[in-house]
Design an enzyme around this catalytic site. Structure first.
Site, PDB file in Angstrom:
ATOM      1  N   ASP A 203     -23.660 -34.638   3.909  1.00  0.00           N
ATOM      2  CA  ASP A 203     -23.850 -33.395   4.643  1.00  0.00           C
ATOM      3  C   ASP A 203     -25.127 -33.415   5.487  1.00  0.00           C
ATOM      4  OD1 ASP A 203     -23.134 -30.446   4.916  1.00  0.00           O
ATOM      5  OD2 ASP A 203     -25.210 -30.312   4.210  1.00  0.00           O
ATOM      6  N   GLU A 273     -22.502 -36.615   8.290  1.00  0.00           N
ATOM      7  CA  GLU A 273     -22.382 -35.528   9.258  1.00  0.00           C
ATOM      8  C   GLU A 273     -23.691 -35.442  10.016  1.00  0.00           C
ATOM      9  OE1 GLU A 273     -21.705 -30.724   9.504  1.00  0.00           O
ATOM     10  OE2 GLU A 273     -23.184 -31.613   8.188  1.00  0.00           O
TER      11      GLU A 273
HETATM   12  C1  GLC Z   1     -23.145 -28.622   6.978  1.00  0.00           C
HETATM   13  C2  GLC Z   1     -21.933 -28.009   6.328  1.00  0.00           C
HETATM   14  C3  GLC Z   1     -22.058 -26.527   6.370  1.00  0.00           C
HETATM   15  C4  GLC Z   1     -23.306 -26.119   5.614  1.00  0.00           C
HETATM   16  C5  GLC Z   1     -24.535 -26.830   6.163  1.00  0.00           C
HETATM   17  C6  GLC Z   1     -25.710 -26.693   5.248  1.00  0.00           C
HETATM   18  O1  GLC Z   1     -23.207 -28.377   8.333  1.00  0.00           O
HETATM   19  O2  GLC Z   1     -20.758 -28.490   6.928  1.00  0.00           O
HETATM   20  O3  GLC Z   1     -20.930 -25.886   5.841  1.00  0.00           O
HETATM   21  O4  GLC Z   1     -23.485 -24.730   5.693  1.00  0.00           O
HETATM   22  O5  GLC Z   1     -24.315 -28.210   6.325  1.00  0.00           O
HETATM   23  O6  GLC Z   1     -25.555 -27.474   4.107  1.00  0.00           O
END
Ligand code: GLC
Ligand code: CA
Length: 516
Positions: A203, A273
């Site tokens: 994440d 991500e």
């Molecule tokens: C990422 C996740 C999102 C979350 C954020 C903080 O972007 O996809 O849902 O709120 O990280 O962890």
């Protein structure tokens, strides 16, 4: 025909499950792990290669699991570790790889690490977070803003210091400059790899922060234009971040250490991500040799939808940087943005009746590009977003902060529906589900659609079967540049044994493939 294939993750079609909204097994209105296990055949029969499950770890659920209070246990409302082991074993039996969603940048304020750290300036975890002195006038150390609204710094009276959080104040950023923090997260990776998981979605890796003292202010973003989109309604986007707050070079110690853990097992996958001011450039850095296998590409995840020209541009930008590699993963929808079935109609000049055909076309397009593709639950049903969630039923903290101007992410997170005539569409037999079931979804319920000839589910399943037999897609990561007019997208996938011309027509909503 048997064909040589690339590594599984380079061509994988990954089905993203939002556990809270997939299937409730015990009638509390909240999806859970046994619920997911019961629906695995539906996923396997679609013909995808892997599942990615959004966080189900112990968490106070302030950001619905992206605020973890124990990385090595299951939140009781989702089940137990035993339930997870069963889910994993069943998935593997059905030929599905399993990816879990690790949040390395921050944890919950309820994690024992933070609870200890915040008590004093002298404890075992004293430097596990970013504790910084106030400026002489008492204000926070920098002008950094939190993605979810307000300053990125909160005050801790016991330490008389500020701590950093890129999201909610209940999501303190871990201090990755501290080798003990890195070690602790490597142990988390080992814990899940030892249980048998095949990979991680990592994440928000761009928000990992190492000790970057002296902390510098962000500069104003000269390209910021106030406008109707959520990005243009929030102060966060008025700043540039990559020179100070995000994508700091020191983060790479994290990606390298995680990769070394993954490489000590066989065939494991790390997909990060990643965002920031220049996500493509950052993705190249993050996936350099010895770092993450791939990053999750945002180019197709826009809030406002893209016309054909926009799609072409978005794809070209990513392909130019990664052609010949499997180091990227495309997605059209996820738990953070409006579903593509909803947002793509207007920019492409289409009507609501055309939604299923459009969705099928987008699914085919995504799974014909190089790299892996992440399909969000319900995309195979052409589900649209819920537009009518009343403010008092809203759950997403980001939406609540900015309502009524911005409705947040609940609209794409409503429960899956399985059976048109069952209570709550078969999601749950509770009186009330955590978010309301979208009544418009009922006529496209999962099991009903799987049983209906010609449904998006079945057409996509047939397509995925065909895809597995195309050397041009499965054994090479090369593609030509994108061509076509303002209604079509055309490119070739190129392998030694086959060149496949793929044409996506956004007027007739058909995809055609020819060997050339
Ligand atoms: C990422 C996740 C999102 C979350 C954020 C903080 O972007 O996809 O849902 O709120 O990280 O962890
Ligand atoms: Ca439940």
């Amino acid at each position: 025909m048997t064909i040589d294939t690339l590594q599984w993750w380079e061509t994988a079609v990954i089905y993203q499950i939002y556990p809270r909204s997939f299937q409730d097994s015990n009638g509390d209105g909240i999806g859970d792990l046994p619920g997911i296990t019961s629906r695995l055949p539906y996923i396997a029969e679609l013909g995808v290669d892997a599942i990615w499950i959004s966080p189900f770890f112990k968490s106070p659920q302030k950001d619905f699991g992206y605020d973890v209070s124990d990385y090595c246990d299951v939140n009781p409302e989702y089940g137990t570790l035993k339930d997870f082991d069963k889910l994993l074993a069943e998935s593997h039996k059905l030929g599905l790889k399993v990816m879990v969603d690790i949040v390395p940048a921050h944890c919950s304020e309820e994690h024992v690490w933070f609870n200890e750290s915040r008590q004093s300036r002298h404890n075992n975890k004293a430097d596990w977070f970013h504790w910084v002195e106030p400026k002489s006038d008492g204000s926070p150390p920098t002008n950094w803003l939190s993605f979810f609204g307000g300053p990125a710094w909160s005050w801790e009276p016991r330490r008389q210091q500020y701590y950093l959080h890129n999201f909610l104040s209940s999501q303190p950023n871990l201090n990755h400059a501290n080798p003990a923090v890195r070690e602790a997260l490597m142990d988390v990776a080992r814990f899940w790899f030892d249980r048998g998981v095949d990979g991680f979605r990592l994440d928000a890796v761009h928000t990992i922060n190492a000790d970057v003292a002296p902390y510098q202010n962000n500069q104003a973003n000269p390209k910021f234009v106030p406008g109707p989109l959520p990005q243009q309604q929030q102060p966060f986007f008025r700043q540039l971040h990559d020179s100070a707050q995000l994508n700091q070079p020191a983060i790479q110690a994290f990606s390298e250490s995680f990769r070394s853990v993954a490489d000590s097992y066989s065939d494991r996958y790390l997909m990060g991500e990643l965002h920031g001011d220049d996500p493509i450039k950052a993705s190249q850095t993050f996936t350099a040799p010895g770092r993450l296998h791939a990053t999750y590409n945002f180019n197709l995840l826009s809030w406002d939808g893209l016309n054909v020209e926009g799609l072409k541009k978005a794809i070209t930008k990513a392909i130019d940087a990664f052609n010949g590699t499997g180091r990227l993963s495309f997605a059209f929808s996820n738990h953070d943005v409006p579903r593509s079935a909803t947002r793509q109609l207007a920019p492409l000049g289409l009507t609501a009746e055309q939604q299923p055909a459009l969705q099928l076309l987008l699914l085919k397009l995504e799974t014909c590009l190089i790299g892996s593709a992440c399909i969000y639950q319900g995309e195979e049903l052409a589900l649209q977003d819920s537009q009518d969630i009343p403010v008092e039923l809203m759950q997403d903290p980001w939406g609540i902060e900015f309502a009524p101007v911005f409705s947040g992410r609940d609209t794409c997170r409503t429960p899956m529906v399985w059976n048109r005539v069952a209570s709550n569409g078969g999601f749950s037999n509770a009186n009330q589900t955590w978010l309301p079931v979208n009544q418009d979804h009922l006529h496209r319920a999962g099991l009903d659609e799987a049983a209906r000839e010609g449904s998006v589910y079945n057409e996509f399943a047939a397509f995925l079967k065909w895809r597995k037999e195309q050397p041009a897609i499965m054994s090479s990561n090369k593609m030509s540049e994108l061509t076509g007019d303002n209604k079509t997208l055309v490119f070739e996938r190129i392998a030694e044994q086959q060149t496949l011309r793929c044409t996506f027509d956004f007027e007739t909503l058909t995809a055609t493939f020819e060997e050339v």
